[in-house]
Design an enzyme around this catalytic site. Structure first.
Site, PDB file in Angstrom:
ATOM      1  N   TYR A 215      27.644   1.093  22.661  1.00  0.00           N
ATOM      2  CA  TYR A 215      28.262   2.066  21.975  1.00  0.00           C
ATOM      3  C   TYR A 215      29.623   2.598  22.650  1.00  0.00           C
ATOM      4  CZ  TYR A 215      24.116   1.495  19.154  1.00  0.00           C
ATOM      5  OH  TYR A 215      23.016   1.118  18.201  1.00  0.00           O
TER       6      TYR A 215
ATOM      7  N   LYS B  91      16.063  -2.410  15.673  1.00  0.00           N
ATOM      8  CA  LYS B  91      15.936  -1.417  16.239  1.00  0.00           C
ATOM      9  C   LYS B  91      14.493  -0.891  16.330  1.00  0.00           C
ATOM     10  CE  LYS B  91      20.721   0.158  15.018  1.00  0.00           C
ATOM     11  NZ  LYS B  91      21.414   1.041  14.315  1.00  0.00           N
TER      12      LYS B  91
ATOM     13  N   HIS C 127      20.946  -3.698  13.772  1.00  0.00           N
ATOM     14  CA  HIS C 127      22.191  -3.777  14.437  1.00  0.00           C
ATOM     15  C   HIS C 127      22.631  -5.033  14.192  1.00  0.00           C
ATOM     16  CE1 HIS C 127      26.026  -3.274  16.696  1.00  0.00           C
ATOM     17  NE2 HIS C 127      25.646  -4.455  16.986  1.00  0.00           N
TER      18      HIS C 127
ATOM     19  N   ASN D 284      17.902   2.718  10.804  1.00  0.00           N
ATOM     20  CA  ASN D 284      18.397   1.777   9.975  1.00  0.00           C
ATOM     21  C   ASN D 284      18.102   0.305  10.244  1.00  0.00           C
ATOM     22  OD1 ASN D 284      20.369   1.502  11.779  1.00  0.00           O
ATOM     23  ND2 ASN D 284      21.991   1.713  10.427  1.00  0.00           N
TER      24      ASN D 284
ATOM     25  N   GLU E 258      28.929  -8.142  23.000  1.00  0.00           N
ATOM     26  CA  GLU E 258      27.541  -7.443  22.646  1.00  0.00           C
ATOM     27  C   GLU E 258      26.471  -8.418  23.193  1.00  0.00           C
ATOM     28  OE1 GLU E 258      28.452  -4.790  18.845  1.00  0.00           O
ATOM     29  OE2 GLU E 258      27.262  -6.556  18.640  1.00  0.00           O
TER      30      GLU E 258
END
Length: 141
Positions: free
Chosen positions: A51, A11, A121, A118, A132
């Site tokens: 998402y 990310k 992913h 974080n 995805e």
């Protein structure tokens, strides 16, 4: 040996803070194969599709803003049990809960406003991985 694939994203916070190499090293140290890798700037459409279960949630705009705050490194990684194993390597979603030695435990942080950055992913199932991969690597068959 059954090979499976997973989508792994480094990310924007992971890219900004120089953790791409560490994530790749950890993947390669486990003898997983990186089958495709590219740097992308996420579009609103990609994020809404990725998402899709969160788009209607009140916190989704902050996810979209964060994921568009800088480049992302997208990878297709394959190997036996890659989905389950990389999720363990990544650690708990909330950095405060992530164990030291995991990617998130070592590099992620929780910001004052409740925003979570974080680092990575990873797909949560083989089915999610295939869905995805089509979003981030439409050129893959």
């Amino acid at each position: 040996m059954t090979e499976e694939r997973s989508l792994i994203l480094v990310k924007p916070d992971g890219v900004l803070n120089g953790h791409i190499g560490e994530v790749i090293t950890r993947i390669e140290n486990r003898r997983y194969q990186i089958k495709a890798l590219k740097v992308v700037n996420a579009s609103k459409e990609q994020l809404a599709e990725h998402y899709n279960q969160l788009v209607d949630k009140p916190f989704y705009p902050s996810i979209e803003e964060f994921m568009q705050s800088g480049p992302i490194v997208a990878m297709i990684v394959s190997g036996k049990n890659i989905v389950e194993t990389f999720r363990k390597m990544a650690g708990a979603t909330n950095p405060s809960d992530a164990l030291i030695g995991t990617i998130r435990g070592d590099f992620a942080r929780e910001w004052d406003k409740g925003s979570i950055q974080n680092v990575v992913h990873s797909s949560d199932s083989i089915e999610s991985a295939e869905r995805e991969i089509k979003i981030w690597f439409p050129e893959e068959k």
